[in-house]
Design a protein around this motif. Structure first.
Motif, PDB file in Angstrom:
ATOM      1  N   TYR A 182      -5.872 -17.971  -4.826  1.00  0.00           N
ATOM      2  CA  TYR A 182      -4.814 -18.730  -4.164  1.00  0.00           C
ATOM      3  C   TYR A 182      -4.609 -19.992  -4.997  1.00  0.00           C
ATOM      4  O   TYR A 182      -5.471 -20.875  -5.019  1.00  0.00           O
ATOM      5  CB  TYR A 182      -5.245 -19.147  -2.759  1.00  0.00           C
ATOM      6  N   ASP A 231       5.163 -11.783   0.876  1.00  0.00           N
ATOM      7  CA  ASP A 231       3.999 -10.905   0.739  1.00  0.00           C
ATOM      8  C   ASP A 231       4.516  -9.624   0.073  1.00  0.00           C
ATOM      9  O   ASP A 231       4.290  -8.526   0.559  1.00  0.00           O
ATOM     10  CB  ASP A 231       3.387 -10.619   2.124  1.00  0.00           C
ATOM     11  N   ARG A 248      -2.024  -2.155  -0.067  1.00  0.00           N
ATOM     12  CA  ARG A 248      -2.163  -1.195   1.046  1.00  0.00           C
ATOM     13  C   ARG A 248      -1.888   0.238   0.612  1.00  0.00           C
ATOM     14  O   ARG A 248      -1.024   0.462  -0.239  1.00  0.00           O
ATOM     15  CB  ARG A 248      -1.193  -1.572   2.166  1.00  0.00           C
ATOM     16  N   HIS A 304      -7.327 -12.164  -6.844  1.00  0.00           N
ATOM     17  CA  HIS A 304      -6.680 -12.696  -5.646  1.00  0.00           C
ATOM     18  C   HIS A 304      -6.887 -14.208  -5.475  1.00  0.00           C
ATOM     19  O   HIS A 304      -7.245 -14.677  -4.393  1.00  0.00           O
ATOM     20  CB  HIS A 304      -7.210 -11.919  -4.433  1.00  0.00           C
ATOM     21  N   VAL A 328       2.449  -9.058  -6.960  1.00  0.00           N
ATOM     22  CA  VAL A 328       2.648  -9.324  -5.538  1.00  0.00           C
ATOM     23  C   VAL A 328       2.592 -10.834  -5.356  1.00  0.00           C
ATOM     24  O   VAL A 328       1.614 -11.474  -5.747  1.00  0.00           O
ATOM     25  CB  VAL A 328       1.565  -8.640  -4.670  1.00  0.00           C
ATOM     26  N   TYR A 346       2.182 -13.536  -2.734  1.00  0.00           N
ATOM     27  CA  TYR A 346       1.701 -13.684  -1.353  1.00  0.00           C
ATOM     28  C   TYR A 346       1.497 -15.178  -1.106  1.00  0.00           C
ATOM     29  O   TYR A 346       0.708 -15.825  -1.792  1.00  0.00           O
ATOM     30  CB  TYR A 346       0.390 -12.896  -1.167  1.00  0.00           C
ATOM     31  N   LEU A 395      -6.589  -1.272   2.976  1.00  0.00           N
ATOM     32  CA  LEU A 395      -6.174  -2.494   2.258  1.00  0.00           C
ATOM     33  C   LEU A 395      -7.254  -2.927   1.281  1.00  0.00           C
ATOM     34  O   LEU A 395      -8.437  -3.012   1.650  1.00  0.00           O
ATOM     35  CB  LEU A 395      -5.894  -3.626   3.270  1.00  0.00           C
ATOM     36  N   HIS A 396      -6.823  -3.217   0.035  1.00  0.00           N
ATOM     37  CA  HIS A 396      -7.702  -3.817  -0.973  1.00  0.00           C
ATOM     38  C   HIS A 396      -9.058  -3.113  -1.086  1.00  0.00           C
ATOM     39  O   HIS A 396     -10.114  -3.764  -1.089  1.00  0.00           O
ATOM     40  CB  HIS A 396      -7.928  -5.301  -0.683  1.00  0.00           C
ATOM     41  N   GLU A 439      -0.501 -11.637  -7.678  1.00  0.00           N
ATOM     42  CA  GLU A 439      -1.419 -10.525  -7.925  1.00  0.00           C
ATOM     43  C   GLU A 439      -0.753  -9.515  -8.865  1.00  0.00           C
ATOM     44  O   GLU A 439       0.018  -8.670  -8.426  1.00  0.00           O
ATOM     45  CB  GLU A 439      -1.787  -9.862  -6.602  1.00  0.00           C
ATOM     46  N   HIS A 450     -10.126 -13.217   3.530  1.00  0.00           N
ATOM     47  CA  HIS A 450      -8.830 -13.285   2.855  1.00  0.00           C
ATOM     48  C   HIS A 450      -8.924 -13.191   1.326  1.00  0.00           C
ATOM     49  O   HIS A 450      -8.056 -13.677   0.627  1.00  0.00           O
ATOM     50  CB  HIS A 450      -8.052 -14.523   3.291  1.00  0.00           C
ATOM     51  N   TYR A 451      -9.998 -12.609   0.837  1.00  0.00           N
ATOM     52  CA  TYR A 451     -10.099 -12.251  -0.587  1.00  0.00           C
ATOM     53  C   TYR A 451      -9.981 -13.467  -1.514  1.00  0.00           C
ATOM     54  O   TYR A 451      -9.455 -13.371  -2.618  1.00  0.00           O
ATOM     55  CB  TYR A 451      -9.024 -11.197  -0.951  1.00  0.00           C
ATOM     56  N   GLU A 477      -7.189  -1.753   7.917  1.00  0.00           N
ATOM     57  CA  GLU A 477      -6.143  -2.620   8.482  1.00  0.00           C
ATOM     58  C   GLU A 477      -5.281  -1.702   9.341  1.00  0.00           C
ATOM     59  O   GLU A 477      -4.385  -1.027   8.821  1.00  0.00           O
ATOM     60  CB  GLU A 477      -5.316  -3.298   7.387  1.00  0.00           C
ATOM     61  N   PHE A 537      -1.327 -15.715   6.086  1.00  0.00           N
ATOM     62  CA  PHE A 537      -2.336 -15.455   7.129  1.00  0.00           C
ATOM     63  C   PHE A 537      -3.475 -16.471   7.109  1.00  0.00           C
ATOM     64  O   PHE A 537      -4.444 -16.318   7.845  1.00  0.00           O
ATOM     65  CB  PHE A 537      -2.949 -14.059   6.954  1.00  0.00           C
TER      66      PHE A 537
END
Ligand code: GLA
Length: 344
Positions: free
Chosen positions: A182, A249, A80, A180, A281, A283, A104-105, A308, A68-69, A99, A287
């Motif tokens: 969190y 997201d 994406r 990225h 972004v 997010y 993705l990424h 992001e 999950h980066y 993905e 997930f």
């Protein structure tokens, strides 16, 4: 001001290092060369208590094992790319599908899972910085051209954490880098981020299709769950809309010099983001599923949120989005500051 460097692990015979930048007020930013991942940010609450405000892991194996980066640099192109494909001057470029049928990424081995190298270390009286580099080769994950990419991480004595990217490709290629992390400003990764207050200075967002790709429309936020022009909590923003059922997201457009302000009432922590990028972004960790984090906590849905800053996702397939193409020999540059403060 100080910098501490330690060995963090071994990646197929290459040493992965960890750096900790520290200012005179005890604030610390730690990151590793693997993926350039930010592993820890210690920021004070309104009582001066320093706590970690990003989700991170203790070991390199955890960073390698989780997809999950966490804290990492996403690239060569963040977000994406529809059908893992774009065309340029009549030529179709095929990228790795990682993905479903989309990209993705940056693909399977994006910039988040390579070992970056130390280029420069600077200790000044009011800031400390480390510049990392990575040489992305022609054809990597399908992208054309060699690119030498730099990411410089600076901590100031005033509580600013600055990330500056630069890169020069030798063929025309899209480049769109982001970080990225969190964030969870409560300092307690077991507490969901739904109580965080967010303000985004931008008038529009990009609605998504069923595969989390921008559908193409740039829609005004007014009267939608995406209207964060005035500060409100994530929970309040989400409301009971179908579009935000799982959380956010979504890409938001930013006004020129538009700021993003995230705050957490209970701790008094605030983070103001300033960037030269045209979008962000949001997010909300939809997930995340139970990853074992540093500090003894377990991640989970909504336990951290990413902001992001970047060019618009899938811009390569939407000619009316600002371009993320960089011409051979030209320089790509992007910078974002995360400024930590407290609301007394
Ligand atoms: C980005 C994407 C999300 C998700 C995460 C990684 O933020 O927008 O959909 O893929 O990365 O888990």
């Amino acid at each position: 001001m100080d910098i501490r460097k330690e060995a963090f692990g071994d990646l197929n015979g290459q040493q992965v290092d960890s750096y900790t930048l520290k200012n005179d007020h005890g604030m610390e930013v730690s990151f590793i060369t693997y993926g350039g991942a930010v592993t820890k940010i210690l920021a004070p609450d309104r009582n001066g208590r320093l706590e970690n405000v990003v989700l991170g892991f203790d070991t390199l194996d955890d960073y390698i094992g989780h997809t999950h980066y966490f804290g990492a640099i996403a690239g060569r192109v963040a977000g994406r790319i529809g059908n893992a494909q774009y065309s340029l001057n009549g030529e179709t470029i095929d990228l790795t599908e990682n993905e479903g049928r989309n990209h993705l990424h940056g693909g399977n081995e994006g910039f988040n899972c390579v070992n970056w190298h130390e280029e420069e270390v600077n200790i000044a009286s009011d800031s400390v910085s480390v510049k990392l580099s990575y040489h992305s080769r022609d054809g990597e994950e399908g992208y054309p051209g060699n690119v030498k990419v730099y990411a410089a991480y600076t901590l100031t004595n005033e509580g600013g954490f600055l990330i500056e990217y630069s890169a020069v490709p030798d063929r025309d290629t899209p480049i769109n880098l982001t970080s990225h992390s969190y964030f969870n400003l409560s300092g307690d990764a077991s507490s969901p981020i739904l109580d965080h207050t967010l303000q985004i200075e931008g008038d529009a967002y990009l609605p998504l299709n069923g595969e989390n790709l921008p559908a193409g429309e740039i829609r005004p936020v007014e009267g939608t769950p995406f209207d964060f022009r005035q500060p409100r909590t994530i929970l309040d923003g989400m409301g009971d809309s179908k579009e935000t059922k799982e959380g956010y997201d979504h890409p938001f457009t930013l006004k020129k010099d538009g700021k993003i302000v995230l705050s957490h009432e209970r701790s008094g922590r605030m983070m103001t983001i300033e960037t030269d990028q045209p979008s962000v972004v949001l997010y909300t960790g939809n997930f995340l599923t139970g990853e074992r984090l540093s500090g003894g906590n377990t991640a989970g849905r909504h336990k951290g949120l990413c902001l992001e800053t970047q060019g618009y996702p899938d811009a390569v397939n939407h000619p009316h989005f600002p371009s993320v193409m960089v011409k051979a020999g030209e320089e790509y540059r992007a910078s974002t500051s995360y400024i930590f403060s407290v609301d007394k």
